[in-house]
Design a protein around this motif. Structure first.
Motif, short mmCIF file in Angstrom:
data_model
loop_
_atom_site.label_atom_id
_atom_site.label_comp_id
_atom_site.label_asym_id
_atom_site.label_seq_id
_atom_site.Cartn_x
_atom_site.Cartn_y
_atom_site.Cartn_z
N MET A 1 4.29 -3.12 -10.33
CA MET A 1 3.14 -3.81 -9.74
C MET A 1 1.89 -3.42 -10.51
SD MET A 1 4.14 -2.89 -5.80
CE MET A 1 2.69 -3.69 -5.13
N PHE A 2 1.01 -4.40 -10.72
CA PHE A 2 -0.26 -4.16 -11.43
C PHE A 2 -1.36 -4.89 -10.67
CE2 PHE A 2 -3.61 -4.87 -14.50
CZ PHE A 2 -3.62 -3.71 -15.27
N LEU A 3 -2.34 -4.13 -10.16
CA LEU A 3 -3.36 -4.70 -9.28
C LEU A 3 -4.49 -5.34 -10.07
CD1 LEU A 3 -4.11 -5.02 -6.27
CD2 LEU A 3 -5.48 -2.95 -6.50
N LEU A 4 -4.85 -6.56 -9.67
CA LEU A 4 -5.93 -7.31 -10.31
C LEU A 4 -7.21 -7.28 -9.49
CD1 LEU A 4 -3.80 -10.48 -11.19
CD2 LEU A 4 -4.37 -8.59 -12.74
N GLU A 5 -7.10 -7.45 -8.17
CA GLU A 5 -8.26 -7.52 -7.28
C GLU A 5 -7.97 -6.78 -5.99
OE1 GLU A 5 -9.51 -11.46 -6.32
OE2 GLU A 5 -10.30 -11.89 -8.33
N GLY A 6 -9.04 -6.26 -5.34
CA GLY A 6 -8.91 -5.63 -4.04
C GLY A 6 -8.35 -4.22 -4.14
N THR A 7 -7.82 -3.75 -3.03
CA THR A 7 -7.15 -2.45 -2.97
C THR A 7 -5.78 -2.64 -2.33
OG1 THR A 7 -8.14 -1.91 -0.84
CG2 THR A 7 -9.30 -1.15 -2.81
N LEU A 8 -4.87 -1.74 -2.64
CA LEU A 8 -3.50 -1.86 -2.15
C LEU A 8 -2.92 -0.46 -1.94
CD1 LEU A 8 -1.73 -4.41 -1.66
CD2 LEU A 8 -0.66 -3.94 -3.86
N ASN A 9 -2.30 -0.27 -0.79
CA ASN A 9 -1.60 0.98 -0.52
C ASN A 9 -0.12 0.78 -0.81
OD1 ASN A 9 -3.91 2.33 0.34
ND2 ASN A 9 -3.59 1.82 2.49
N VAL A 10 0.43 1.63 -1.67
CA VAL A 10 1.85 1.62 -1.97
C VAL A 10 2.42 2.97 -1.52
CG1 VAL A 10 3.62 1.40 -3.76
CG2 VAL A 10 1.48 0.11 -3.94
N THR A 11 3.38 2.92 -0.60
CA THR A 11 4.01 4.13 -0.08
C THR A 11 5.40 4.26 -0.69
OG1 THR A 11 2.77 3.92 1.99
CG2 THR A 11 4.71 5.36 1.99
N ILE A 12 5.64 5.37 -1.38
CA ILE A 12 6.91 5.60 -2.09
C ILE A 12 7.56 6.85 -1.50
CG2 ILE A 12 8.01 5.94 -4.32
CD1 ILE A 12 5.42 4.82 -5.61
N GLU A 13 8.72 6.66 -0.88
CA GLU A 13 9.43 7.78 -0.25
C GLU A 13 8.50 8.57 0.67
OE1 GLU A 13 12.49 7.96 -0.28
OE2 GLU A 13 13.33 7.27 -2.17
N GLY A 14 7.68 7.84 1.43
CA GLY A 14 6.80 8.45 2.42
C GLY A 14 5.46 8.91 1.90
N GLU A 15 5.23 8.88 0.58
CA GLU A 15 3.95 9.31 0.01
C GLU A 15 3.08 8.10 -0.32
OE1 GLU A 15 2.15 11.95 -3.73
OE2 GLU A 15 4.33 11.84 -3.38
N LYS A 16 1.87 8.06 0.23
CA LYS A 16 0.99 6.90 0.06
C LYS A 16 0.11 7.06 -1.16
CE LYS A 16 -2.45 6.08 2.96
NZ LYS A 16 -3.17 5.70 4.20
N HIS A 17 -0.04 5.97 -1.90
CA HIS A 17 -0.91 5.91 -3.07
C HIS A 17 -1.82 4.68 -2.92
CE1 HIS A 17 1.87 8.68 -5.23
NE2 HIS A 17 2.80 8.01 -4.56
#
Length: 272
Positions: A94-110
């Motif tokens: 995934m590559f973000l272009l606009e806005g903000t996005l939370n990605v949670t991987i194995e319980g850890e949020k980024h």
């Protein structure tokens, strides 16, 4: 150095007074989807994704690129998915272009901001959510992972602005590549790069290689050589190139020409 930008097309329908002529073209060697044809009428709703719509830019098709699927995703505030990947053995980027996005991987949020990216290996649990107040738009690439004994890919999260780009030899840093996955690590069977050309820089030969490409223009404009054709492209345009499609580029300016590049790598050709 100017701050990088990440173009995401507007999606409303054009007025009835507009000419329908555009640069869209589909051949067996390559496809060009200009930003002007990414409109509301061609969006898809993806199962298990709430408040989300997608422009499907590439899917494996006979006579075209076959190794990957690529989407332009748009998530409304409060939207997202707790079960985003329906197929076992599929990896994502995934590559973000606009806005903000939370990605949670194995319980850890980024939290991703524009230029932010996440690589999600197969069999890794992940979720995505738009906790912001604006639309979040991002590129999403999916590929069936090709396992390699002794090598296991790990999740990678970062922002391309924090990575030092590598200068291409003999170009005086006018053509440079930002590599978001380690090109020497055989655990990864696909690479994602941001390629930057300063005005006047070129690819000085017709690259002809086995790797397929998904190419989304982040910034600027150029003329891009695909097969025997020179095609004018600009920020927001998308190109897919099948294996062995000759390619070259001339960046005419006035700004830098930058694009997000997918390619399949690091695996033997399967014959059986």
């Amino acid at each position: 150095m100017s701050k990088p930008t990440y173009y995401a097309p507007a999606s409303e329908l054009p007025p009835q007074t507009d000419l329908l002529t555009d640069r869209a073209v589909v051949t067996e060697a390559y496809t060009v989807i200009p930003r002007g044809v990414m409109r509301d009428i061609v969006t898809s709703v993806i199962p298990e994704w709430d408040g989300t719509r997608a422009w499907i830019l590439n899917r494996p098709v006979a006579g075209g690129a076959t190794t990957f699927a690529q989407y332009l995703m748009e998530i409304a505030p409060g939207g997202g998915s707790t079960d985003p990947e329906p197929e076992a053995g599929v990896e994502s980027f995934m590559f973000l272009l606009e806005g903000t996005l939370n990605v949670t991987i194995e319980g850890e949020k980024h939290e991703l901001t524009p230029g932010g990216f996440a690589f999600l290996p197969p069999a890794v649990a992940w979720e995505v959510a738009n906790a912001g107040s604006e639309l979040a738009k991002f590129q999403w690439i999916r590929k069936a992972y090709e396992p390699l004994a002794g090598h296991t890919p790990k999740p990678v999260v970062g922002n391309e602005q924090d990575i030092e780009p590598g200068s291409m030899p003999g170009t005086e840093n006018k053509w440079r590549t930002t590599r978001m996955l380690d090109p020497k690590d055989l655990a990864y069977d696909m690479h994602f790069n941001v390629v930057t050309f300063e005005p006047g820089a070129i690819i000085p030969f017709a690259e002809t290689h086995v790797m397929e490409h998904g190419l989304y223009v982040l910034e600027g404009k150029a003329v891009y050589r695909m097969n025997q054709d020179w095609v004018e492209v600009q920020e927001g345009d998308y190109m897919s190139l099948r294996a062995f499609c000759p390619q070259a580029c001339y960046a005419g300016g006035p700004s830098n020409f930058r694009y997000l590049l997918y390619k399949d790598v690091n695996r033997q050709i399967r014959l059986t």
